[in-house]
Enzyme design. Structure first.
Site, PDB file in Angstrom:
ATOM      1  N   TYR A  31     -14.351 -45.926 -85.463  1.00  0.00           N
ATOM      2  CA  TYR A  31     -13.229 -45.024 -85.755  1.00  0.00           C
ATOM      3  C   TYR A  31     -11.938 -45.557 -85.131  1.00  0.00           C
ATOM      4  O   TYR A  31     -10.880 -45.553 -85.753  1.00  0.00           O
ATOM      5  CB  TYR A  31     -13.540 -43.625 -85.214  1.00  0.00           C
ATOM      6  CG  TYR A  31     -12.598 -42.554 -85.714  1.00  0.00           C
ATOM      7  CD1 TYR A  31     -12.965 -41.716 -86.773  1.00  0.00           C
ATOM      8  CD2 TYR A  31     -11.339 -42.370 -85.140  1.00  0.00           C
ATOM      9  CE1 TYR A  31     -12.106 -40.747 -87.241  1.00  0.00           C
ATOM     10  CE2 TYR A  31     -10.476 -41.399 -85.611  1.00  0.00           C
ATOM     11  CZ  TYR A  31     -10.858 -40.583 -86.650  1.00  0.00           C
ATOM     12  OH  TYR A  31     -10.008 -39.624 -87.115  1.00  0.00           O
ATOM     13  N   PHE A  82       9.182 -47.607-108.921  1.00  0.00           N
ATOM     14  CA  PHE A  82       7.936 -47.281-109.604  1.00  0.00           C
ATOM     15  C   PHE A  82       7.790 -45.760-109.657  1.00  0.00           C
ATOM     16  O   PHE A  82       8.381 -45.046-108.852  1.00  0.00           O
ATOM     17  CB  PHE A  82       6.745 -47.924-108.874  1.00  0.00           C
ATOM     18  CG  PHE A  82       5.447 -47.646-109.564  1.00  0.00           C
ATOM     19  CD1 PHE A  82       5.197 -48.155-110.824  1.00  0.00           C
ATOM     20  CD2 PHE A  82       4.480 -46.852-108.979  1.00  0.00           C
ATOM     21  CE1 PHE A  82       4.020 -47.874-111.481  1.00  0.00           C
ATOM     22  CE2 PHE A  82       3.294 -46.567-109.623  1.00  0.00           C
ATOM     23  CZ  PHE A  82       3.065 -47.076-110.884  1.00  0.00           C
ATOM     24  N   ASP A  83       6.980 -45.252-110.594  1.00  0.00           N
ATOM     25  CA  ASP A  83       6.963 -43.789-110.806  1.00  0.00           C
ATOM     26  C   ASP A  83       6.495 -42.985-109.600  1.00  0.00           C
ATOM     27  O   ASP A  83       7.045 -41.931-109.312  1.00  0.00           O
ATOM     28  CB  ASP A  83       6.201 -43.399-112.078  1.00  0.00           C
ATOM     29  CG  ASP A  83       4.776 -43.911-112.122  1.00  0.00           C
ATOM     30  OD1 ASP A  83       4.501 -44.888-111.409  1.00  0.00           O
ATOM     31  OD2 ASP A  83       3.961 -43.357-112.860  1.00  0.00           O
ATOM     32  N   ASP A  95       8.998 -52.849-101.705  1.00  0.00           N
ATOM     33  CA  ASP A  95       7.796 -52.335-102.373  1.00  0.00           C
ATOM     34  C   ASP A  95       7.077 -53.582-102.890  1.00  0.00           C
ATOM     35  O   ASP A  95       7.486 -54.200-103.860  1.00  0.00           O
ATOM     36  CB  ASP A  95       8.222 -51.392-103.509  1.00  0.00           C
ATOM     37  CG  ASP A  95       7.022 -50.844-104.279  1.00  0.00           C
ATOM     38  OD1 ASP A  95       5.910 -51.368-104.102  1.00  0.00           O
ATOM     39  OD2 ASP A  95       7.208 -49.904-105.064  1.00  0.00           O
ATOM     40  N   ALA A 123       3.887 -54.548-103.948  1.00  0.00           N
ATOM     41  CA  ALA A 123       2.613 -54.589-104.679  1.00  0.00           C
ATOM     42  C   ALA A 123       2.292 -55.973-105.251  1.00  0.00           C
ATOM     43  O   ALA A 123       1.153 -56.424-105.196  1.00  0.00           O
ATOM     44  CB  ALA A 123       2.622 -53.541-105.789  1.00  0.00           C
ATOM     45  N   LYS A 173      -3.189 -54.555-105.931  1.00  0.00           N
ATOM     46  CA  LYS A 173      -2.682 -55.588-106.847  1.00  0.00           C
ATOM     47  C   LYS A 173      -2.851 -56.950-106.168  1.00  0.00           C
ATOM     48  O   LYS A 173      -3.920 -57.525-106.209  1.00  0.00           O
ATOM     49  CB  LYS A 173      -1.213 -55.312-107.198  1.00  0.00           C
ATOM     50  CG  LYS A 173      -1.019 -54.158-108.168  1.00  0.00           C
ATOM     51  CD  LYS A 173      -0.858 -52.855-107.475  1.00  0.00           C
ATOM     52  CE  LYS A 173      -0.388 -51.742-108.384  1.00  0.00           C
ATOM     53  NZ  LYS A 173      -0.471 -50.437-107.729  1.00  0.00           N
ATOM     54  N   HIS A 233       2.794 -38.336-117.111  1.00  0.00           N
ATOM     55  CA  HIS A 233       2.096 -39.219-118.061  1.00  0.00           C
ATOM     56  C   HIS A 233       0.600 -39.324-117.800  1.00  0.00           C
ATOM     57  O   HIS A 233      -0.161 -39.612-118.714  1.00  0.00           O
ATOM     58  CB  HIS A 233       2.771 -40.590-118.182  1.00  0.00           C
ATOM     59  CG  HIS A 233       2.481 -41.565-117.102  1.00  0.00           C
ATOM     60  ND1 HIS A 233       2.758 -41.313-115.792  1.00  0.00           N
ATOM     61  CD2 HIS A 233       1.949 -42.807-117.141  1.00  0.00           C
ATOM     62  CE1 HIS A 233       2.399 -42.366-115.078  1.00  0.00           C
ATOM     63  NE2 HIS A 233       1.912 -43.272-115.868  1.00  0.00           N
TER      64      HIS A 233
HETATM   65  N1  F0G Z   1       4.712 -49.671-106.244  1.00  0.00           N
HETATM   66  C1  F0G Z   1       4.544 -50.399-107.356  1.00  0.00           C
HETATM   67  C2  F0G Z   1       5.544 -51.431-107.741  1.00  0.00           C
HETATM   68  C3  F0G Z   1       3.427 -50.155-108.167  1.00  0.00           C
HETATM   69  O1  F0G Z   1       3.268 -50.850-109.292  1.00  0.00           O
HETATM   70  C4  F0G Z   1       2.491 -49.179-107.768  1.00  0.00           C
HETATM   71  C5  F0G Z   1       1.316 -48.878-108.586  1.00  0.00           C
HETATM   72  C6  F0G Z   1       2.714 -48.469-106.581  1.00  0.00           C
HETATM   73  C7  F0G Z   1       3.837 -48.752-105.835  1.00  0.00           C
HETATM   74  C8  F0G Z   1       1.760 -47.412-106.106  1.00  0.00           C
HETATM   75  O2  F0G Z   1       0.606 -47.963-105.606  1.00  0.00           O
HETATM   76  O3  F0G Z   1      -1.200 -47.178-107.144  1.00  0.00           O
HETATM   77  O4  F0G Z   1      -1.728 -48.127-104.899  1.00  0.00           O
HETATM   78  O5  F0G Z   1      -0.696 -45.910-105.087  1.00  0.00           O
HETATM   79  N2  F0G Z   1       1.186 -49.282-109.756  1.00  0.00           N
HETATM   80  C9  F0G Z   1       0.038 -49.137-110.614  1.00  0.00           C
HETATM   81  C10 F0G Z   1       0.394 -49.617-111.993  1.00  0.00           C
HETATM   82  C11 F0G Z   1      -0.624 -47.814-110.597  1.00  0.00           C
HETATM   83  O6  F0G Z   1      -0.412 -49.387-112.904  1.00  0.00           O
HETATM   84  O7  F0G Z   1       1.437 -50.255-112.175  1.00  0.00           O
HETATM   85  P1  F0G Z   1      -0.834 -47.253-105.702  1.00  0.00           P
END
Ligand code: F0G
Length: 458
Positions: free
Chosen positions: A72, A124-125, A214, A216, A257, A449
């Site tokens: 832990y 990102f969304d 960000d 990813a 990713k 979406h």
């Molecule tokens: N930032 C970017 C640029 C992303 O593409 C994503 C996720 C996230 C943050 C959030 O990360 O999914 O680990 O919580 N993108 C995925 C996509 C879901 O399909 O582009 P997460």
């Protein structure tokens, strides 16, 4: 004769795919209310919904999983993972989280407050969602050229320094952070140049605003810098990543990713004050500071995944497969965001389903058509994803309307790419006959979406 390009790996384990008939798919899509997120994966032949958590781990990663320390507190796996992240980025403070949006949630809980303004190159969304959920405003400062899908420029994900400076000037004391997304997912997996990263960070720092990357797909971004930006051809991917992060203050990471794992994320920063503030949210939201929602074994697999993806051949294999699909679409004349992005092809639905009005969601319609045609599941990155304006509640039709063909890492072969391209060509060839789209019958207030329900218009 020069030997042709081939993948930097061979396959040790396979998973059978399932085919279906058009009749079955009609029924399943109707049951899913025309929303491909709601389909069972068993109903999908080739799954291009996302590259997030859908990649194949290597034998080295699976071996590392056996060494996981599930303590832990103070797990060896955490220190292994943390040292890897610090080694790549130079950021000394690392907080694990269960995925990228969790990293955003923890960090933004500490620094984003009501009434604030957060500029970024096409958030990102989930990032936008976390900002708007806190009654702050996300402002897009991507270069305007990104909207011209047929324009070929090497770094289409760049920040417009002009737009950024305007936001910084007009909102003194109200900008807690600038979000720099690499690669820029929303405009098509387009990279940001090192010059732009440096200048963006310098500009923000001039106004006393820290920069969060960000991250990813930061390794894919480094690949594009190496192959497209002057002065970087002889540098390693690791050296390029190290320079990218040297200009910034913090990163949030979806490890699903470029971390080459199925689940995981983290925050890493050089700002002790942010680290201290974020810790208070990390513990209740994610878990103790040395696991944060991940298993010990997951952190070990992530450490190996990050190091493995920094190998040039590994990331090259990945980006070249996306390019391969793009070339097929070129052969068929199918328009997409040019040049091909790092993780996906963003098909320009507006230019294809010209008979479907935007109020009937052309990209969502095309996504459904592609699934019905072939069982290939793509994803809408367009007007549905854009949500409604939080104030006027009007649909946001100002952006682009894409169907994203997102390629999982190390999962499909180029034969699958051929199938995807052929399926899309079949839909493309009968595009004139598609005159009606979809109507929303139910939607969530934010991030609709994923769960939105539609009716097919006849
Ligand atoms: N930032 C970017 C640029 C992303 O593409 C994503 C996720 C996230 C943050 C959030 O990360 O999914 O680990 O919580 N993108 C995925 C996509 C879901 O399909 O582009 P997460």
């Amino acid at each position: 004769m020069e030997l042709p390009f081939a993948e930097a790996w061979k396959i040790k384990m396979v998973e059978p795919l399932k085919k279906s008939t058009r009749e079955q798919r009609e029924k399943w899509l109707e049951e899913a209310k025309q929303n491909i997120f709601m389909l069972k994966s068993d109903y999908v032949y080739i799954d291009l919904l996302t590259d997030s958590g859908t990649g194949a781990m290597s034998d080295r990663q699976w071996a590392a999983m056996m060494m996981g320390d599930e303590s832990y507190g103070g797990a060896r796996s955490f220190y292994n993972f943390k040292d890897t992240v610090t080694g790549i980025t130079g950021f000394p403070y690392v907080i694990p989280t269960h995925q990228g949006r969790a990293a955003e949630n923890v960090l933004f809980s500490a620094i984003v407050k009501e009434g604030m303004v957060v500029p970024g190159n096409a958030h990102f969304d989930t990032t936008k969602g976390h900002i708007e959920f806190r009654k702050a405003t996300a402002i897009d400062v991507t270069i305007p050229e990104a909207k011209d899908t047929q324009l070929e420029i090497p770094f289409k994900g760049n920040v417009s320094l002009e737009l950024l400076e305007k936001v910084l000037k007009e909102n003194p004391g109200k900008v807690p952070v600038m979000i720099l997304t690499v690669t820029n997912n929303t405009v098509g997996g387009q990279p940001v140049s090192m010059k732009n990263i440096r200048e963006t960070c310098e500009l923000c720092h001039k106004y006393g605003v820290p920069v969060n990357i960000d991250s990813a797909r930061f390794i894919e971004n480094a690949y594009f810098i190496k192959t497209r930006e002057e002065g970087y051809a002889d540098k390693t991917i690791a050296e390029i990543c190290s320079e990218m992060f040297s200009y910034a203050d913090c990163m949030t990471m979806s490890a699903k990713k470029d971390g080459l794992v199925n689940m995981g994320g983290f925050i890493a920063t050089r700002k002790e004050d942010w680290y201290e503030a974020a810790k208070a949210f990390a513990i209740p939201f994610e878990g103790f500071l040395t696991y944060g929602g991940m298993n010990g074994r997951d952190m070990d697999a992530l450490a190996v995944g990050l190091r493995e993806n920094l190998e040039f051949d590994m990331v090259e294999t990945r980006v070249k497969q996306v390019e391969y699909l793009a070339k097929k679409l070129d052969e068929y004349g199918i328009p997409y965001q040019r040049p091909a992005g790092g993780h996906a092809i963003f098909v320009d639905a507006d230019k294809i389903l010209t008979n479907v009005p935007k109020e009937e969601f052309p990209a969502q319609t095309l996504t459904c058509e592609l699934y019905l045609e072939s069982g290939v599941r793509a994803c809408e990155i367009g007007y549905v994803l854009a949500d409604r304006d939080p104030v006027t509640r009007e649909n946001r039709f100002g952006g682009l309307d894409f169907v994203r063909l997102c390629i999982p890492r190390r999962v499909y072969t180029n034969n699958h790419m051929d199938v995807i391209a052929a399926a899309l060509k079949n839909v493309y060839d009968r595009r004139e006959t598609i005159t009606r789209g979809l109507e929303i019958t139910w939607e969530a207030e934010l991030m609709r979406h994923f769960t939105c329900q539609f009716r097919r218009l006849k």
